[in-house]
Design a protein around this motif. Structure first.
Motif, PDB file in Angstrom:
ATOM      1  N   SER A 155       0.844  -1.184   0.000  1.00 58.53           N
ATOM      2  CA  SER A 155       0.000   0.000   0.000  1.00 58.53           C
ATOM      3  C   SER A 155       0.884   1.240   0.000  1.00 58.53           C
ATOM      4  CB  SER A 155      -0.902   0.000   1.233  1.00 58.53           C
ATOM      5  OG  SER A 155      -0.124   0.208   2.392  1.00 58.53           O
ATOM      6  N   THR A 156       0.262   2.380  -0.241  1.00 53.96           N
ATOM      7  CA  THR A 156       1.009   3.639  -0.287  1.00 53.96           C
ATOM      8  C   THR A 156       1.764   3.885   1.008  1.00 53.96           C
ATOM      9  OG1 THR A 156      -0.629   4.589  -1.777  1.00 53.96           O
ATOM     10  CG2 THR A 156       0.797   6.121  -0.620  1.00 53.96           C
ATOM     11  N   VAL A 157       1.124   3.659   2.142  1.00 57.85           N
ATOM     12  CA  VAL A 157       1.753   3.913   3.436  1.00 57.85           C
ATOM     13  C   VAL A 157       3.037   3.117   3.590  1.00 57.85           C
ATOM     14  CG1 VAL A 157       1.514   3.666   5.929  1.00 57.85           C
ATOM     15  CG2 VAL A 157      -0.404   4.512   4.585  1.00 57.85           C
ATOM     16  N   PHE A 158       2.993   1.823   3.285  1.00 53.99           N
ATOM     17  CA  PHE A 158       4.166   0.984   3.489  1.00 53.99           C
ATOM     18  C   PHE A 158       5.244   1.242   2.436  1.00 53.99           C
ATOM     19  CE2 PHE A 158       0.808  -1.394   5.707  1.00 53.99           C
ATOM     20  CZ  PHE A 158       1.389  -1.407   6.962  1.00 53.99           C
ATOM     21  N   SER A 159       4.850   1.628   1.246  1.00 54.10           N
ATOM     22  CA  SER A 159       5.836   2.010   0.237  1.00 54.10           C
ATOM     23  C   SER A 159       6.588   3.262   0.676  1.00 54.10           C
ATOM     24  CB  SER A 159       5.152   2.271  -1.112  1.00 54.10           C
ATOM     25  OG  SER A 159       4.607   1.084  -1.637  1.00 54.10           O
ATOM     26  N   LEU A 160       5.839   4.214   1.224  1.00 60.27           N
ATOM     27  CA  LEU A 160       6.461   5.444   1.719  1.00 60.27           C
ATOM     28  C   LEU A 160       7.360   5.162   2.916  1.00 60.27           C
ATOM     29  CD1 LEU A 160       3.440   7.913   1.504  1.00 60.27           C
ATOM     30  CD2 LEU A 160       5.515   7.990   0.109  1.00 60.27           C
ATOM     31  N   LEU A 161       6.898   4.308   3.814  1.00 66.21           N
ATOM     32  CA  LEU A 161       7.705   3.966   4.985  1.00 66.21           C
ATOM     33  C   LEU A 161       9.009   3.282   4.579  1.00 66.21           C
ATOM     34  CD1 LEU A 161       5.007   2.682   7.507  1.00 66.21           C
ATOM     35  CD2 LEU A 161       6.551   4.624   7.841  1.00 66.21           C
ATOM     36  N   PHE A 162       8.914   2.386   3.599  1.00 68.52           N
ATOM     37  CA  PHE A 162      10.110   1.687   3.136  1.00 68.52           C
ATOM     38  C   PHE A 162      11.141   2.674   2.584  1.00 68.52           C
ATOM     39  CE2 PHE A 162      12.648  -0.150  -0.249  1.00 68.52           C
ATOM     40  CZ  PHE A 162      13.216  -1.248   0.385  1.00 68.52           C
ATOM     41  N   GLU A 163      10.696   3.558   1.682  1.00 65.52           N
ATOM     42  CA  GLU A 163      11.637   4.497   1.074  1.00 65.52           C
ATOM     43  C   GLU A 163      12.212   5.462   2.108  1.00 65.52           C
ATOM     44  OE1 GLU A 163      12.169   7.538  -2.680  1.00 65.52           O
ATOM     45  OE2 GLU A 163      10.151   6.858  -2.144  1.00 65.52           O
ATOM     46  N   THR A 164      11.376   5.926   3.024  1.00 65.16           N
ATOM     47  CA  THR A 164      11.848   6.848   4.054  1.00 65.16           C
ATOM     48  C   THR A 164      12.894   6.186   4.932  1.00 65.16           C
ATOM     49  OG1 THR A 164       9.647   7.886   4.084  1.00 65.16           O
ATOM     50  CG2 THR A 164      11.122   8.416   5.892  1.00 65.16           C
ATOM     51  N   ARG A 165      12.705   4.907   5.222  1.00 67.04           N
ATOM     52  CA  ARG A 165      13.682   4.172   6.029  1.00 67.04           C
ATOM     53  C   ARG A 165      15.029   4.086   5.316  1.00 67.04           C
ATOM     54  NH1 ARG A 165      10.739   0.202   6.879  1.00 67.04           N
ATOM     55  NH2 ARG A 165      11.488  -1.317   5.358  1.00 67.04           N
ATOM     56  N   GLN A 166      15.020   3.797   4.024  1.00 67.09           N
ATOM     57  CA  GLN A 166      16.269   3.715   3.263  1.00 67.09           C
ATOM     58  C   GLN A 166      16.979   5.067   3.202  1.00 67.09           C
ATOM     59  OE1 GLN A 166      17.124   0.537   2.480  1.00 67.09           O
ATOM     60  NE2 GLN A 166      15.181   0.192   3.515  1.00 67.09           N
ATOM     61  N   ILE A 167      16.207   6.130   3.030  1.00 64.13           N
ATOM     62  CA  ILE A 167      16.781   7.478   2.988  1.00 64.13           C
ATOM     63  C   ILE A 167      17.366   7.847   4.349  1.00 64.13           C
ATOM     64  CG2 ILE A 167      16.183   9.932   2.829  1.00 64.13           C
ATOM     65  CD1 ILE A 167      14.340   9.246   0.517  1.00 64.13           C
ATOM     66  N   THR A 168      16.672   7.473   5.423  1.00 64.12           N
ATOM     67  CA  THR A 168      17.161   7.754   6.771  1.00 64.12           C
ATOM     68  C   THR A 168      18.519   7.104   7.001  1.00 64.12           C
ATOM     69  OG1 THR A 168      14.891   7.881   7.622  1.00 64.12           O
ATOM     70  CG2 THR A 168      16.649   7.538   9.233  1.00 64.12           C
TER      71      THR A 168
END
Length: 245
Positions: A155-168
């Motif tokens: 879902s959008t939420v988990f896709s965003l969470l995944f990318e944000t984690r990698q960027i962090t």
């Protein structure tokens, strides 16, 4: 990595949060694309990541969204994200603690400069460098345990969470890369700044100012990570609430 918003995966009234998160992520994608970042860019990026997690927390807290994410199809993603959130909290916590240790060594170096103790200056600078290198090495070990790519059906939420984690994680690497270059030249084993500090008083004054600026920068980064850490905890709490529905 691109993260595409799927309008059908979230209620219409959550789109503003998604758009806000995507806006921040667009800035962050450009930042992490560079191999070396300045202090100002790193600090702004840390703050931006915190804003993204605030948006994610808002999304997870919306009751209608909780219902859609609590379906069996999403359960696995919730469990996986909870596991990954623990890993990221550990990495962020260790990084924050390391910054506090670095700050203490920088303060010792400031004191040695004021006293004109060249031997102590070299020793403190060497200890600082060893600690930064160790922090870099430990961070790389933690990153080696990172998760696989996000599921295309996420879902959008988990896709965003995944990318944000990698960027962090990329930003945490940039922080230690930046700090490792502040006292010791990357291309030399000589303590370049320390050597200049001992040449004459004018340069000592300049160097003392440089070290003071480095301490202030480390303090600001430490505060940024503290705020990010709180955002990560809030996001994890929302995920735990979601898993209990």
């Amino acid at each position: 990595m691109a993260c595409h918003t799927r309008s059908l995966s979230l209620p219409n009234r959550t789109h503003s949060f998604v758009l806000k998160a995507e806006e921040e992520l667009n800035k962050l994608r450009a930042c992490v694309a560079y191999p070396s970042l300045s202090y100002e860019i790193i600090l702004d990026a840390v703050k931006a990541v915190g804003h993204v997690y605030e948006c994610m927390n808002d999304l997870l807290c919306i009751s209608s969204n909780q219902i859609s994410l609590s379906h069996l199809q999403q359960r696995r993603q919730i469990d996986e994200e909870l596991e990954e959130s623990i890993k990221l909290l550990d990495i962020c916590s260790i990084s924050r603690d390391n910054l506090d240790i670095f700050k203490s060594h920088i303060q010792d170096l400031e004191l040695a400069i004021r006293r004109g103790e060249s031997k102590s200056m070299k020793s403190t600078a060497r200890d600082y460098t060893i600690l930064v290198k160790k922090a870099n090495k430990d961070l790389r070990k933690q990153i080696a345990k990172k998760s696989e790519s996000a599921d295309k059906d996420s879902s959008t939420v988990f896709s965003l969470l995944f990318e944000t984690r990698q960027i962090t994680i990329s930003l945490l690497q940039s922080i230690f890369s930046y700090l490792s270059q502040q006292i010791v030249s990357e291309k030399s084993s000589n303590w370049s700044l320390v050597s200049r500090l001992m040449e004459r008083r004018r340069i000592v004054c300049e160097g003392e100012f440089d070290i003071a600026c480095l301490r202030v920068n480390v303090e600001a980064l430490e505060n940024g990570l503290e705020n990010l850490f709180r955002n990560l905890i809030q996001c994890r709490v929302s995920l735990l609430n979601l898993s209990s529905l």
